[in-house]
Design an enzyme around this catalytic site. Structure first.
Site, PDB file in Angstrom:
ATOM      1  CE  LYS A 192      14.294   3.679  -4.538  1.00  0.00           C
ATOM      2  NZ  LYS A 192      14.268   5.574  -5.763  1.00  0.00           N
ATOM      3  CD  GLU A 267       3.132  12.003   6.782  1.00  0.00           C
ATOM      4  OE1 GLU A 267       2.793  12.409   5.862  1.00  0.00           O
ATOM      5  OE2 GLU A 267       4.179  11.855   7.400  1.00  0.00           O
ATOM      6  CB  CYS A 302       2.137  15.673  -0.339  1.00  0.00           C
ATOM      7  SG  CYS A 302       2.935  16.510   0.732  1.00  0.00           S
ATOM      8  CD  GLU A 400      -0.851  13.809  -5.238  1.00  0.00           C
ATOM      9  OE1 GLU A 400      -1.074  12.530  -5.411  1.00  0.00           O
ATOM     10  OE2 GLU A 400      -0.818  14.457  -3.970  1.00  0.00           O
TER      11      GLU A 400
HETATM   12  P1  NAP Z   1       6.482   7.977  -6.036  1.00  0.00           P
HETATM   13  O1  NAP Z   1       5.923   7.144  -7.201  1.00  0.00           O
HETATM   14  O2  NAP Z   1       5.200   6.150  -4.923  1.00  0.00           O
HETATM   15  O3  NAP Z   1       7.739   7.385  -5.606  1.00  0.00           O
HETATM   16  C1  NAP Z   1       8.254   8.155  -3.975  1.00  0.00           C
HETATM   17  C2  NAP Z   1       9.551   6.913  -3.581  1.00  0.00           C
HETATM   18  O4  NAP Z   1       9.070   5.553  -3.648  1.00  0.00           O
HETATM   19  C3  NAP Z   1       9.850   7.158  -4.441  1.00  0.00           C
HETATM   20  O5  NAP Z   1      11.567   7.074  -3.658  1.00  0.00           O
HETATM   21  C4  NAP Z   1       9.706   5.615  -5.344  1.00  0.00           C
HETATM   22  O6  NAP Z   1      11.755   5.046  -6.285  1.00  0.00           O
HETATM   23  C5  NAP Z   1       9.495   4.867  -4.927  1.00  0.00           C
HETATM   24  N1  NAP Z   1       9.235   3.887  -4.926  1.00  0.00           N
HETATM   25  C6  NAP Z   1       8.578   3.829  -6.308  1.00  0.00           C
HETATM   26  N2  NAP Z   1       8.086   2.594  -6.638  1.00  0.00           N
HETATM   27  C7  NAP Z   1       8.167   1.350  -5.494  1.00  0.00           C
HETATM   28  C8  NAP Z   1       7.596   0.301  -5.366  1.00  0.00           C
HETATM   29  N3  NAP Z   1       7.475  -0.047  -6.183  1.00  0.00           N
HETATM   30  N4  NAP Z   1       8.402   0.339  -3.770  1.00  0.00           N
HETATM   31  C9  NAP Z   1       8.864   1.122  -2.669  1.00  0.00           C
HETATM   32  N5  NAP Z   1       9.864   2.043  -3.675  1.00  0.00           N
HETATM   33  C10 NAP Z   1       9.316   2.711  -5.026  1.00  0.00           C
HETATM   34  O7  NAP Z   1       6.010   9.119  -5.836  1.00  0.00           O
HETATM   35  P2  NAP Z   1       6.612  10.209  -6.555  1.00  0.00           P
HETATM   36  O8  NAP Z   1       5.326  10.488  -7.844  1.00  0.00           O
HETATM   37  O9  NAP Z   1       8.059  10.272  -5.883  1.00  0.00           O
HETATM   38  O10 NAP Z   1       5.723  10.992  -5.491  1.00  0.00           O
HETATM   39  C11 NAP Z   1       4.914  12.143  -5.232  1.00  0.00           C
HETATM   40  C12 NAP Z   1       3.685  11.462  -4.793  1.00  0.00           C
HETATM   41  O11 NAP Z   1       4.342  11.597  -2.882  1.00  0.00           O
HETATM   42  C13 NAP Z   1       2.335  12.090  -4.781  1.00  0.00           C
HETATM   43  O12 NAP Z   1       1.337  11.717  -4.378  1.00  0.00           O
HETATM   44  C14 NAP Z   1       2.407  12.639  -3.673  1.00  0.00           C
HETATM   45  O13 NAP Z   1       1.305  12.745  -3.258  1.00  0.00           O
HETATM   46  C15 NAP Z   1       3.175  12.452  -2.452  1.00  0.00           C
HETATM   47  N6  NAP Z   1       4.614  13.397  -1.538  1.00  0.00           N
HETATM   48  C16 NAP Z   1       3.465  13.178  -0.337  1.00  0.00           C
HETATM   49  C17 NAP Z   1       4.158  14.213   0.903  1.00  0.00           C
HETATM   50  C18 NAP Z   1       3.640  14.013   2.367  1.00  0.00           C
HETATM   51  O14 NAP Z   1       4.277  14.012   2.763  1.00  0.00           O
HETATM   52  N7  NAP Z   1       2.397  13.370   2.282  1.00  0.00           N
HETATM   53  C19 NAP Z   1       5.408  14.734   0.264  1.00  0.00           C
HETATM   54  C20 NAP Z   1       5.686  14.621  -0.911  1.00  0.00           C
HETATM   55  C21 NAP Z   1       4.816  14.080  -1.947  1.00  0.00           C
HETATM   56  P3  NAP Z   1      11.516   5.833  -7.979  1.00  0.00           P
HETATM   57  O15 NAP Z   1      11.097   7.334  -8.016  1.00  0.00           O
HETATM   58  O16 NAP Z   1      13.437   6.185  -8.687  1.00  0.00           O
HETATM   59  O17 NAP Z   1      10.855   5.131  -8.914  1.00  0.00           O
END
Ligand code: NAP
Ligand code: MG
Length: 498
Positions: A192, A267, A302, A400
């Site tokens: 997804k 992650e 991240c 963050e």
């Molecule tokens: P996010 O909002 O948590 O979204 C991540 C994924 O989860 C997307 O595919 C999102 O779909 C989906 N999602 C949203 N709500 C959900 C729910 N209730 N249940 C299950 N899945 C759901 O994060 P983001 O804003 O896209 O990414 C930024 C974050 O990712 C930052 O905090 C960053 O630090 C972290 N990150 C961590 C790493 C690592 O390796 N540790 C790497 C990259 C990013 P939609 O986008 O379609 O809503």
């Protein structure tokens, strides 16, 4: 010679792209059962790229069902490891052959500069796929010493259906960090992607089929967060591997606990500390590296070095080098091959970063940047921004931001630096710059972070190193042979022989 192709070349190629927006289930592109779509816009200029299938629970059921059937049928899980390896290597070769198209798609969908997608995202994805393909026929079980009347083995078996839910900052690469080890281990996968960047995942699905991945083994369901939620609640999903925010990670863990206790690998975010001691071997190099650590990919990383902790004696000389170094990361048009940074992913993220800049102006000193750049295109572009915060408890020094915002924090002693570095809920990465072995040794041992760099930052191009976080930055690790284990169950087999 792709690096020399100019913006006109890429714009022309973009016009010729035929973009696939349907979900990929059981070996075929399909509309959502409801026939509903959402619009995928480009952060480059706000243009509509494609209507994309808005999947719902019934589509997730179909994808998980297809994955389950393929798994139980053994069309993939039952192959010899070297046969899976051959297919994955072929897929990697196809990704390589389509590098330009995929890099362009990724840049259009995410706003990342074309030089990055061509030189980083695509090669990184291909390397990851090849690395796990090459690993899989070299993994052996164990034969523990036993009572001579018995013979026993410890083997790893695939889990079954693995769901991968990934973010938009490195769409293909973060997906590969999940699906490569999961598929290599013999699982079937439902991926997804983020609704902000679904296009590259959809495109590589066709290449997976061309490489010989059997139908149902690799599925892509598109839509918003609800699709991820359905996967986290699905009782026929054995494992969910997630990269994204802590908020969603928590919800996924709760949903897994409330349903079938599917394995959960998270992650999450970071607020990584880059510590520069006064005996740093090269202040100019540390400054250039610190700029790259936060401003690359517009700070949407991240493991970004978003906190620069500088020993007080060298704050002035370091800032003299850092402020001009930040100018190297002024955004440009993402399809201009000379651009080092591009657009912020969307208006929501842009507003979020701008909000933090406003907070920063209240609690710290703005040294540089902080302004939107409107002259590039209709997308959201932001100047590299640097604050000096005397108070390490400032919000911008602990939360963050996920944008091009660096907070410089002066400190006096190593002990103090380590305490500041460890004070957030995160623990993804850290770095220390020093010429003193005792300082380096103390810092690398005491920093609570999954990756610690010494006299460098963000050197993680080698798949042999596990990547992931301490504390609330998550659990488990991507990359390395450790990641393969996340997608397997250990089985003890004990035979009475005499
Ligand atoms: P996010 O909002 O948590 O979204 C991540 C994924 O989860 C997307 O595919 C999102 O779909 C989906 N999602 C949203 N709500 C959900 C729910 N209730 N249940 C299950 N899945 C759901 O994060 P983001 O804003 O896209 O990414 C930024 C974050 O990712 C930052 O905090 C960053 O630090 C972290 N990150 C961590 C790493 C690592 O390796 N540790 C790497 C990259 C990013 P939609 O986008 O379609 O809503
Ligand atoms: Mg997009």
């Amino acid at each position: 010679m792709t690096a020399l192709k100019d913006r006109a070349y890429w714009l022309d190629k973009a016009r010729q792209l035929r973009i696939e927006g349907r979900a990929f289930i059981e070996g075929a592109y399909v509309d959502a059962r409801s026939a509903e779509t959402f619009s995928s816009y480009s952060p480059v200029d706000g243009a509509l790229l494609a209507p994309v299938a808005l999947c719902a629970g019934s589509d997730v059921d179909l994808a998980v069902g297809a994955a389950r059937r393929s798994f139980e049928a053994g069309v993939w899980s039952g192959l010899a490891a070297r046969e899976r390896k051959a297919v994955l290597l072929k897929w990697a070769a196809l990704l390589e052959a389509h590098t330009e198209e995929l890099a362009l798609l990724e840049s259009l969908d995410s706003g990342k500069p074309i030089a990055d997608t061509l030189g980083g995202d695509l090669p990184g994805t291909i390397y990851c796929l090849r690395w796990f393909a090459e690993l899989i026929d070299k993994v052996h079980g164990e034969v523990p010493a036993t009572d001579p009347h018995f013979f026993g083995t410890v083997t790893q078996q695939p889990l079954g259906v693995v769901a991968a839910v990934v973010p938009w900052n490195y769409p293909l690469l973060m997906a590969a960090w999940k699906f490569a080890p999961a598929l290599a281990a013999g699982n079937s996968v439902v991926l997804k992607p983020s609704e902000k960047t679904p296009l590259s995942a959809l495109r590589i699905a066709a290449l997976a089929m061309e490489a010989g991945l059997p139908a149902g083994v690799f599925n892509v369901v598109t839509g918003d967060g609800a699709v991820g939620r359905f996967l986290s609640l699905h009782v026929d999903v054995d494992c969910i591997a997630f990269t994204g925010s802590g908020r969603v990670g928590r919800e996924i863990a709760q949903n897994a606990a409330a349903t079938n206790l599917k394995r959960v690998w998270l992650e999450l975010g970071g607020k990584s500390a880059n510590i520069v001691m006064a005996d740093c071997p090269d202040i100019a190099q540390a400054a250039r590296s610190a700029a790259a650590a936060i401003f690359a990919n517009m700070g949407q990383v991240c493991s970004a070095g978003s906190r620069l902790l500088v020993q007080r004696a060298i704050v002035e000389p370091l800032l003299r080098e850092l402020l001009p170094a930040a100018d190297d990361y002024l955004p440009g048009h993402p399809l201009d091959p000379g651009s080092v940074t591009g657009a912020i992913i969307d208006a929501v993220q842009f507003e979020r970063v701008c909000h933090y800049i406003d907070i920063g102006k209240q609690e710290a000193r703005l040294l540089k940047g902080g302004q939107p750049l409107s002259q590039i295109d209709a997308g959201a572009y932001l100047e590299p921004t640097i604050f000096l915060a005397e108070d390490a408890s400032a919000r911008i020094a602990n939360e963050e931001i996920f944008g091009p915002v660096l907070v410089v924090i002066p400190f006096d002693t190593l002990e103090e630096a380590i305490a500041i570095a460890n004070q957030t809920e995160f623990g993804l990465a850290a770095a220390v710059w020093s010429s003193d072995l005792a300082t380096i040794h103390t810092a690398t041992r005491q920093l609570k972070a999954g990756t610690v760099w010494v006299n460098c930052y963000d050197e993680l191009v080698d798949m042999n190193f596990p990547f992931g976080g301490f504390k609330e930055s998550g659990n488990g690790r991507d990359n390395s042979a450790h990641a393969l284990s996340k997608y397997t169950e250990l089985k003890s087999t004990i035979m009475r022989c005499s």
